[in-house]
Design an enzyme around this catalytic site. Structure first.
Site, PDB file in Angstrom:
ATOM      1  N   THR A  93      30.949 -26.941   7.519  1.00 50.00           N
ATOM      2  CA  THR A  93      31.368 -27.258   6.159  1.00 50.00           C
ATOM      3  C   THR A  93      32.598 -26.473   5.728  1.00 50.00           C
ATOM      4  O   THR A  93      32.677 -25.265   5.957  1.00 50.00           O
ATOM      5  CB  THR A  93      30.209 -26.868   5.204  1.00 50.00           C
ATOM      6  OG1 THR A  93      29.055 -27.561   5.619  1.00 50.00           O
ATOM      7  CG2 THR A  93      30.529 -27.169   3.755  1.00 50.00           C
ATOM      8  N   ARG A  97      19.562 -37.744   4.138  1.00 50.72           N
ATOM      9  CA  ARG A  97      19.489 -36.286   3.975  1.00 50.72           C
ATOM     10  C   ARG A  97      20.713 -35.790   3.207  1.00 50.72           C
ATOM     11  O   ARG A  97      21.841 -36.187   3.475  1.00 50.72           O
ATOM     12  CB  ARG A  97      19.429 -35.606   5.345  1.00 50.72           C
ATOM     13  CG  ARG A  97      19.347 -34.085   5.312  1.00 50.72           C
ATOM     14  CD  ARG A  97      20.699 -33.418   5.439  1.00 50.72           C
ATOM     15  NE  ARG A  97      20.600 -31.969   5.582  1.00 50.72           N
ATOM     16  CZ  ARG A  97      21.649 -31.157   5.569  1.00 50.72           C
ATOM     17  NH1 ARG A  97      22.860 -31.634   5.416  1.00 50.72           N
ATOM     18  NH2 ARG A  97      21.486 -29.861   5.715  1.00 50.72           N
ATOM     19  N   VAL A  98      20.467 -34.915   2.246  1.00 51.68           N
ATOM     20  CA  VAL A  98      21.541 -34.288   1.477  1.00 51.68           C
ATOM     21  C   VAL A  98      21.422 -32.787   1.661  1.00 51.68           C
ATOM     22  O   VAL A  98      20.321 -32.228   1.582  1.00 51.68           O
ATOM     23  CB  VAL A  98      21.434 -34.671  -0.026  1.00 51.68           C
ATOM     24  CG1 VAL A  98      22.389 -33.851  -0.869  1.00 51.68           C
ATOM     25  CG2 VAL A  98      21.701 -36.165  -0.215  1.00 51.68           C
ATOM     26  N   ASP A 106      23.263 -28.676   1.070  1.00 47.28           N
ATOM     27  CA  ASP A 106      23.565 -27.791  -0.058  1.00 47.28           C
ATOM     28  C   ASP A 106      24.926 -28.083  -0.694  1.00 47.28           C
ATOM     29  O   ASP A 106      25.130 -27.803  -1.883  1.00 47.28           O
ATOM     30  CB  ASP A 106      23.528 -26.327   0.399  1.00 47.28           C
ATOM     31  CG  ASP A 106      24.492 -26.041   1.543  1.00 47.28           C
ATOM     32  OD1 ASP A 106      24.664 -26.929   2.421  1.00 47.28           O
ATOM     33  OD2 ASP A 106      25.074 -24.951   1.583  1.00 47.28           O
ATOM     34  N   GLY A 129      26.637 -23.598   6.744  1.00 46.34           N
ATOM     35  CA  GLY A 129      25.453 -23.365   7.556  1.00 46.34           C
ATOM     36  C   GLY A 129      24.330 -24.305   7.169  1.00 46.34           C
ATOM     37  O   GLY A 129      24.566 -25.367   6.571  1.00 46.34           O
ATOM     38  N   GLY A 161      22.017 -26.061   5.284  1.00 48.43           N
ATOM     39  CA  GLY A 161      21.921 -26.265   3.840  1.00 48.43           C
ATOM     40  C   GLY A 161      20.525 -26.116   3.278  1.00 48.43           C
ATOM     41  O   GLY A 161      20.352 -25.655   2.146  1.00 48.43           O
TER      42      GLY A 161
HETATM   43  N1  GLY Z   1      26.017 -26.705   4.719  1.00 45.98           N
HETATM   44  C1  GLY Z   1      26.147 -28.064   4.997  1.00 45.98           C
HETATM   45  C2  GLY Z   1      24.886 -28.796   5.131  1.00 45.98           C
HETATM   46  O1  GLY Z   1      23.849 -28.243   5.422  1.00 45.98           O
HETATM   47  O2  GLY Z   1      24.915 -29.990   4.942  1.00 45.98           O
END
Ligand code: GLY
Length: 340
Positions: free
Chosen positions: A201, A229-230, A232, A253, A255
């Site tokens: 990210t 899936r979403v 952080d 990392g 999320g």
């Molecule tokens: N940090 C990005 C994710 O887990 O989607």
């Protein structure tokens, strides 16, 4: 003794020793304002403007953002410009165009943006749009909402004039096909070993010449995730938070771990309570490690930028890096980590 006298070794020894103790003994940030194991960031004092971005390969993004800030531009404009560079890079398999798809072969993108007034916008599970960060900014500036997701986010983007595109590159498609052959035989989706593949990210924080902060975050998320899936990154307070009175934070990392502790808000709130950006990142990582038994196998990294220009960077495990623009210079650094 001042915090400066404590070395990285002291931090790790103290932290790892602490992990062996019961939870009641562990909550040291609640017991004292000055935990003994903090290490101050050793980099030189800052001069505005400053840009702090996850992962070494994001120097080109910082360069685009720096061009805006050096003209006296607003941090918000700089971070949008910078993040768009990475979103358009087909070689970056964790962000935007070229991002690895979900297990159904769909590239679904998450992004968020936040300005110095506390305005924020985000998109989640957005398909077919190369620049989710600009859609997030449009959500912030042109709607009464903070977050749009899925088909609704796509419909909004198309109405706003964004182009519908195929974001699945031939390389990402072949990686997905390989994954279908090999990994799908396994019962459990393996967490991404971020850091080994050298980036993930993009989270970008900026302090402009006027002393204002903004932040942005953009990702294609966990490769081969379940559709829908979403992570952080689009969740304000998890992947990104800006408090123009004290500082800003962002994360990269896994999320799911960041969401569980509302990580970027946690880092910013530690700064509000008097911690340096470095101390704040370390405390947030420690919080995750304390709650996650298998933390040694996982990765989360936080970056923090204080209102005064101080920076912080810290990760659960080795390999998290960042790109910094400060004093007119672009540099890259590896962050210290909780697990040596
Ligand atoms: N940090 C990005 C994710 O887990 O989607």
């Amino acid at each position: 003794m001042s915090n400066n006298h404590f070395s990285r070794r002291t931090f790790l020894q103290s932290s790892l020793a602490a992990l062996a103790l019961p939870h009641t003994v562990l909550a040291n940030e609640h017991k004292t304002n000055q935990p003994e194991y903090f290490e101050t960031n050793t980099l030189a004092p800052a001069t505005k403007p400053i840009i702090l971005t996850t992962w070494e390969p994001n120097v080109p993004a910082n360069k685009a953002a720096a061009a805006v800030l050096e003209r006296g531009g607003r941090a918000l404009d700089a971070i949008e410009k910078g993040v768009r560079v990475t979103e358009a890079d087909p070689k970056d398999t964790s962000v935007g165009y070229g991002g690895l798809p979900d297990r159904d072969g769909k590239v679904t993108l998450d992004a968020s943006i936040m300005d110095e007034f506390g305005n924020c916008g985000s998109v989640a599970a957005l398909e077919h749009i190369m620049h989710p960060i600009s859609v997030a900014r449009r959500v912030m500036e042109k709607t009464q909402h903070v977050m749009l997701a899925g088909d609704g986010a796509l419909a909004f983007a198309l109405k706003e004039g964004f182009k519908r595109e195929n974001l699945l590159t031939p390389y990402a498609k072949s990686e997905w096909k390989n994954w279908l052959k090999e990994e799908s035989k396994k019962k459990k989706l393996e967490p991404p070993h971020i850091g080994k593949s050298n980036h993930d990210t993009i989270g970008m924080l900026a302090l402009d010449t006027h002393g204002n902060l903004s932040g942005a975050c953009s990702t294609s998320g966990w490769a081969f995730k379940l559709h829908g899936r979403v992570g952080d990154s689009p969740i304000i307070g998890a992947g990104l938070y800006v408090d123009n009175e004290v500082g800003a934070a962002t994360s990269s990392g896994l999320g799911e771990l960041v969401i569980k502790v509302v990580g970027s808000f946690l880092v910013t709130e530690f700064m509000r309570n008097g911690k340096t950006p470095q101390q704040a990142c370390e405390l947030a990582v420690e919080r995750i490690a304390r709650k996650q038994p298998d933390y040694k196998e996982l990765q989360v990294g936080f970056l923090a930028l204080g209102k005064n220009g101080d920076i912080g960077a810290f990760s659960l495990t080795k390999g998290f890096s960042y790109a910094l623009y400060r004093n007119g210079e672009h540099t890259t650094h590896e962050a210290a980590s909780f697990v040596a």
